[in-house]
Design an enzyme around this catalytic site. Structure first.
Site, PDB file in Angstrom:
ATOM      1  N   ARG A 128      -9.389   7.951  15.832  1.00 16.07           N
ATOM      2  CA  ARG A 128      -7.957   7.844  16.141  1.00 16.07           C
ATOM      3  C   ARG A 128      -7.090   8.243  14.951  1.00 16.07           C
ATOM      4  O   ARG A 128      -6.049   8.898  15.109  1.00 16.07           O
ATOM      5  CB  ARG A 128      -7.619   6.412  16.578  1.00 16.07           C
ATOM      6  CG  ARG A 128      -6.129   6.194  16.823  1.00 16.07           C
ATOM      7  CD  ARG A 128      -5.849   4.785  17.346  1.00 16.07           C
ATOM      8  NE  ARG A 128      -4.415   4.542  17.454  1.00 16.07           N
ATOM      9  CZ  ARG A 128      -3.662   4.078  16.471  1.00 16.07           C
ATOM     10  NH1 ARG A 128      -4.200   3.777  15.300  1.00 16.07           N
ATOM     11  NH2 ARG A 128      -2.370   3.891  16.651  1.00 16.07           N
TER      12      ARG A 128
ATOM     13  N   GLY B   7       7.885  -6.352   4.223  1.00 12.43           N
ATOM     14  CA  GLY B   7       7.713  -7.159   5.424  1.00 12.43           C
ATOM     15  C   GLY B   7       6.248  -7.294   5.759  1.00 12.43           C
ATOM     16  O   GLY B   7       5.369  -6.871   5.000  1.00 12.43           O
TER      17      GLY B   7
ATOM     18  N   SER C 147       7.298   1.882  13.010  1.00 14.24           N
ATOM     19  CA  SER C 147       5.853   2.033  13.207  1.00 14.24           C
ATOM     20  C   SER C 147       5.574   2.625  14.579  1.00 14.24           C
ATOM     21  O   SER C 147       6.391   2.490  15.506  1.00 14.24           O
ATOM     22  CB  SER C 147       5.189   0.661  13.118  1.00 14.24           C
ATOM     23  OG  SER C 147       3.858   0.724  13.570  1.00 14.24           O
TER      24      SER C 147
ATOM     25  N   TYR D 128       4.656  -7.717  16.148  1.00 15.63           N
ATOM     26  CA  TYR D 128       4.928  -6.778  15.037  1.00 15.63           C
ATOM     27  C   TYR D 128       5.683  -5.553  15.566  1.00 15.63           C
ATOM     28  O   TYR D 128       6.693  -5.132  14.983  1.00 15.63           O
ATOM     29  CB  TYR D 128       3.595  -6.378  14.400  1.00 15.63           C
ATOM     30  CG  TYR D 128       3.671  -5.199  13.461  1.00 15.63           C
ATOM     31  CD1 TYR D 128       4.310  -5.308  12.224  1.00 15.63           C
ATOM     32  CD2 TYR D 128       3.091  -3.972  13.800  1.00 15.63           C
ATOM     33  CE1 TYR D 128       4.371  -4.217  11.361  1.00 15.63           C
ATOM     34  CE2 TYR D 128       3.147  -2.889  12.951  1.00 15.63           C
ATOM     35  CZ  TYR D 128       3.790  -3.014  11.731  1.00 15.63           C
ATOM     36  OH  TYR D 128       3.853  -1.931  10.884  1.00 15.63           O
TER      37      TYR D 128
ATOM     38  N   LYS E 107       9.592  -3.996  14.900  1.00 19.71           N
ATOM     39  CA  LYS E 107       9.967  -2.633  14.508  1.00 19.71           C
ATOM     40  C   LYS E 107      11.051  -2.079  15.448  1.00 19.71           C
ATOM     41  O   LYS E 107      11.907  -1.309  15.028  1.00 19.71           O
ATOM     42  CB  LYS E 107       8.737  -1.731  14.486  1.00 19.71           C
ATOM     43  CG  LYS E 107       7.730  -2.119  13.406  1.00 19.71           C
ATOM     44  CD  LYS E 107       8.378  -2.147  12.023  1.00 19.71           C
ATOM     45  CE  LYS E 107       7.385  -2.401  10.908  1.00 19.71           C
ATOM     46  NZ  LYS E 107       8.003  -2.459   9.575  1.00 19.71           N
TER      47      LYS E 107
ATOM     48  N   SER F  98       3.036  -6.296   7.736  1.00 21.22           N
ATOM     49  CA  SER F  98       2.670  -4.965   8.226  1.00 21.22           C
ATOM     50  C   SER F  98       1.562  -4.992   9.285  1.00 21.22           C
ATOM     51  O   SER F  98       1.022  -3.936   9.622  1.00 21.22           O
ATOM     52  CB  SER F  98       2.247  -4.092   7.048  1.00 21.22           C
ATOM     53  OG  SER F  98       1.137  -4.668   6.394  1.00 21.22           O
TER      54      SER F  98
ATOM     55  N   GLY G 284       0.810  -1.215   0.000  1.00 19.17           N
ATOM     56  CA  GLY G 284       0.000   0.000   0.000  1.00 19.17           C
ATOM     57  C   GLY G 284       0.843   1.266   0.000  1.00 19.17           C
ATOM     58  O   GLY G 284       0.629   2.180  -0.817  1.00 19.17           O
TER      59      GLY G 284
ATOM     60  N   SER H 204      -0.369   6.300  10.163  1.00 14.26           N
ATOM     61  CA  SER H 204      -1.127   5.585   9.136  1.00 14.26           C
ATOM     62  C   SER H 204      -1.127   6.406   7.860  1.00 14.26           C
ATOM     63  O   SER H 204      -1.668   7.514   7.845  1.00 14.26           O
ATOM     64  CB  SER H 204      -2.549   5.283   9.599  1.00 14.26           C
ATOM     65  OG  SER H 204      -3.083   6.337  10.351  1.00 14.26           O
TER      66      SER H 204
ATOM     67  N   HIS I 187       3.742   1.262  16.437  1.00 14.76           N
ATOM     68  CA  HIS I 187       3.578   0.090  17.302  1.00 14.76           C
ATOM     69  C   HIS I 187       4.882  -0.324  18.007  1.00 14.76           C
ATOM     70  O   HIS I 187       4.851  -1.190  18.873  1.00 14.76           O
ATOM     71  CB  HIS I 187       2.944  -1.052  16.513  1.00 14.76           C
ATOM     72  CG  HIS I 187       1.583  -0.675  16.007  1.00 14.76           C
ATOM     73  ND1 HIS I 187       0.532  -0.452  16.852  1.00 14.76           N
ATOM     74  CD2 HIS I 187       1.150  -0.385  14.751  1.00 14.76           C
ATOM     75  CE1 HIS I 187      -0.518  -0.069  16.137  1.00 14.76           C
ATOM     76  NE2 HIS I 187      -0.168  -0.019  14.869  1.00 14.76           N
TER      77      HIS I 187
HETATM   78  N1  LIG Z   1       0.950   2.042   5.702  1.00 11.44           N
HETATM   79  C1  LIG Z   1       1.047   2.506   6.937  1.00 11.44           C
HETATM   80  O1  LIG Z   1       0.293   3.359   7.365  1.00 11.44           O
HETATM   81  C2  LIG Z   1       2.132   1.998   7.849  1.00 11.44           C
HETATM   82  C3  LIG Z   1       2.106   2.362   9.206  1.00 11.44           C
HETATM   83  C4  LIG Z   1       3.153   1.941  10.034  1.00 11.44           C
HETATM   84  C5  LIG Z   1       4.190   1.192   9.492  1.00 11.44           C
HETATM   85  N2  LIG Z   1       4.151   0.833   8.179  1.00 11.44           N
HETATM   86  C6  LIG Z   1       5.246   0.005   7.643  1.00 11.44           C
HETATM   87  O2  LIG Z   1       5.550   0.438   6.334  1.00 11.44           O
HETATM   88  C7  LIG Z   1       5.840  -0.678   5.503  1.00 11.44           C
HETATM   89  C8  LIG Z   1       4.896  -0.715   4.313  1.00 11.44           C
HETATM   90  O3  LIG Z   1       3.575  -0.777   4.806  1.00 11.44           O
HETATM   91  P1  LIG Z   1       2.352  -1.091   3.836  1.00 11.44           P
HETATM   92  O4  LIG Z   1       1.161  -0.461   4.435  1.00 11.44           O
HETATM   93  O5  LIG Z   1       2.706  -0.778   2.443  1.00 11.44           O
HETATM   94  O6  LIG Z   1       2.233  -2.657   4.020  1.00 11.44           O
HETATM   95  P2  LIG Z   1       1.668  -3.711   2.974  1.00 11.44           P
HETATM   96  O7  LIG Z   1       1.360  -4.942   3.760  1.00 11.44           O
HETATM   97  O8  LIG Z   1       0.598  -3.099   2.150  1.00 11.44           O
HETATM   98  O9  LIG Z   1       2.917  -3.968   2.022  1.00 11.44           O
HETATM   99  C9  LIG Z   1       4.042  -4.688   2.426  1.00 11.44           C
HETATM  100  C10 LIG Z   1       4.703  -5.215   1.175  1.00 11.44           C
HETATM  101  O10 LIG Z   1       5.857  -5.943   1.552  1.00 11.44           O
HETATM  102  C11 LIG Z   1       5.924  -7.097   0.754  1.00 11.44           C
HETATM  103  N3  LIG Z   1       6.689  -8.109   1.472  1.00 11.44           N
HETATM  104  C12 LIG Z   1       6.321  -8.834   2.557  1.00 11.44           C
HETATM  105  N4  LIG Z   1       7.294  -9.673   2.902  1.00 11.44           N
HETATM  106  C13 LIG Z   1       8.306  -9.459   2.024  1.00 11.44           C
HETATM  107  C14 LIG Z   1       9.578 -10.042   1.848  1.00 11.44           C
HETATM  108  N5  LIG Z   1      10.013 -11.019   2.653  1.00 11.44           N
HETATM  109  N6  LIG Z   1      10.349  -9.608   0.833  1.00 11.44           N
HETATM  110  C15 LIG Z   1       9.921  -8.628   0.002  1.00 11.44           C
HETATM  111  N7  LIG Z   1       8.716  -8.045   0.108  1.00 11.44           N
HETATM  112  C16 LIG Z   1       7.923  -8.470   1.109  1.00 11.44           C
HETATM  113  C17 LIG Z   1       4.486  -7.517   0.517  1.00 11.44           C
HETATM  114  O11 LIG Z   1       4.375  -8.339  -0.636  1.00 11.44           O
HETATM  115  C18 LIG Z   1       3.806  -6.176   0.360  1.00 11.44           C
HETATM  116  O12 LIG Z   1       3.754  -5.760  -0.992  1.00 11.44           O
HETATM  117  C19 LIG Z   1       5.742  -1.900   6.392  1.00 11.44           C
HETATM  118  O13 LIG Z   1       7.030  -2.196   6.890  1.00 11.44           O
HETATM  119  C20 LIG Z   1       4.845  -1.447   7.526  1.00 11.44           C
HETATM  120  O14 LIG Z   1       5.092  -2.179   8.711  1.00 11.44           O
HETATM  121  C21 LIG Z   1       3.148   1.216   7.359  1.00 11.44           C
END
Ligand SMILES: NC(=O)c1ccc[n+]([C@@H]2O[C@H](COP(=O)([O-])OP(=O)(O)OC[C@H]3O[C@@H](n4cnc5c(N)ncnc54)[C@H](O)[C@@H]3O)[C@@H](O)[C@H]2O)c1
Length: 274
Positions: A179, A74, A112, A141, A145, A76, A13, A170, A114
Site C-alpha cells: 500500500r 498533535g 491526512s 483521528y 483532520k 498522529s 518524525g 506517508s 484518513h
Molecule cells: N508522517 C506521515 O506520514 C503523516 C501522514 C499523515 C498525516 N501526518 C500528520 O503530520 C503531522 C506530523 O506527523 P508525524 O509523523 O511527525 O507524527 P509524530 O507522532 O511523529 O510527531 C508528532 C509530534 O507532535 C508533538 N505533539 C503532540 N501533541 C502536541 C501538542 N499538544 N503540542 C505540541 N506538540 C505536540 C509530539 O511530541 C510529536 O513530536 C501530524 O499532524 C500527523 O497527523 C503525518
C-alpha cells in the site's frame, strides 16, 4: 529578505525529516514541540520552544513575528477521543487564533489521507482521486483532520489567511509495504510540497495530497501542481524489494483498496480506552 517559519510538532518524525530540508539562508526555523527539539547546531538558524499547541499564551508568543506556521503537532494515530479532541482539534483552534492575532499570513496544516479514508480505488477517475474530496474519515483521528481542515477554511474565509491542508499519505525515508507504494511521499518531495505552500502567490484555501510521483498513484497530483508542487520521486524504485515476500496488492481485501488502509478496519479510539 529574512523570514521566520514556526513549525509545531517539530520533534516528530515528519518535523525531523523537514528540519534540515527547510533550512535556508535568511530563514529562521522556530521549532515547537511538547518535547523540546534539539537546539540549533553550528550555522543552523533555529529557535526551540518546549510548549503545547493547546497553551494559548505559549502559542501567542510562538507566533509573534512569524511569517508562516507549519502545524504538524498533535496525535498522529488513532487514539481515544479526549486526547484527539484536546491536541488535534482544540490545539489547531489555538494555533489558528494565535496565528491570526499575530498577523501571520500563511499556515500549512498537516491533514491526512484518513480524513477521506473510506474512498476506494474503484471510485478513482482517470487522473486519480481529486484532493478536495468531501470528508469520509476512517477514525476519530480522521475526524480530527476534517476539523483541522474546517478550521483552516474558517480562518481563510474570515481573515484571508493563506491555508494549505496537506492530505499526507506517508512521509518516511522509504515505503515498506504494497500500500505504501502509492501513499509514499519522499522526504525530499515533502520539503518540495512545504516550499510550494510557503510560496503561493495569492491567499487561498486548498487541500492537496501529500504524495510523491509514484507509478502506482491513484490520488491526483493536480491540486499540488497548481501551486507549483512538482514531486520528483517514485516509490517504484523500492517495489521489487518490498514485494519480495508479499503478494501484490489484493483488491479483494478492503484495507488494500481503501484510501485509509487498515485504519478503516482497525479499532476505533473508543475501543482503546479499556
Ligand atoms: N508522517 C506521515 O506520514 C503523516 C501522514 C499523515 C498525516 N501526518 C500528520 O503530520 C503531522 C506530523 O506527523 P508525524 O509523523 O511527525 O507524527 P509524530 O507522532 O511523529 O510527531 C508528532 C509530534 O507532535 C508533538 N505533539 C503532540 N501533541 C502536541 C501538542 N499538544 N503540542 C505540541 N506538540 C505536540 C509530539 O511530541 C510529536 O513530536 C501530524 O499532524 C500527523 O497527523 C503525518
Amino acid at each position: 529578505m529574512t523570514e521566520t517559519v514556526l513549525i509545531t510538532g517539530a520533534n516528530g518524525g515528519l518535523g525531523r525529516l523537514m528540519r534540515p530540508r527547510l533550512a535556508q539562508p535568511g530563514r529562521t526555523l522556530r521549532l515547537l514541540d511538547l518535547v523540546q527539539p534539539e537546539p540549533g547546531g553550528p550555522g543552523e538558524d533555529v529557535e526551540v520552544i518546549e510548549a503545547s499547541v493547546t497553551d494559548e499564551a505559549a502559542m501567542r508568543t510562538a507566533c509573534a513575528g512569524a511569517d508562516a506556521v507549519i502545524h504538524l503537532g498533535g496525535i498522529s494515530v488513532e487514539s481515544p477521543w479526549a486526547g484527539i479532541l484536546a491536541n488535534n482539534i482544540d490545539g489547531t483552534r489555538v494555533v489558528m487564533e494565535a496565528a491570526r492575532d499575530a498577523g501571520v499570513r500563511r499556515v500549512v496544516l498537516a491533514s491526512s489521507n484518513h480524513a477521506v479514508g473510506f474512498y476506494e480505488m474503484a471510485e478513482a477517475p482517470e487522473g486519480g482521486l481529486p484532493a478536495d474530496l468531501f470528508p469520509r474519515p476512517d477514525t476519530y483521528y480522521g475526524v480530527s483532520k476534517v476539523a483541522v481542515e474546517a478550521l483552516g477554511s474558517l480562518f481563510h474565509e474570515r481573515y484571508g489567511i493563506d491555508v494549505s491542508c496537506l492530505r499526507i499519505g506517508s512521509c518516511f525515508e522509504k515505503p515498506w509495504d504494497p500500500r505504501s507504494l502509492w501513499t509514499w511521499m519522499s522526504p525530499d518531495d515533502g520539503a518540495r510540497l512545504f516550499e510550494a505552500c510557503l510560496a503561493t502567490s495569492e491567499p487561498g484555501f486548498r487541500t492537496i495530497w501529500g504524495i510523491s510521483r509514484n507509478t502506482r498513484n491513484w490520488w491526483s497530483l493536480e491540486a499540488g501542481e497548481a501551486i507549483g508542487y512538482h514531486p520528483k520521486d517514485d516509490s517504484e524504485v523500492f517495489a521489487a524489494e518490498i514485494l519480495e515476500g508479499w503478494t501484490e496488492v489484493d483488491l479483494a481485501v478492503p484495507e488494500q483498496r481503501l484510501v485509509g488502509g487498515k485504519f478503516c478496519t482497525g479499532p476505533l479510539g473508543r475501543d482503546q480506552n479499556s
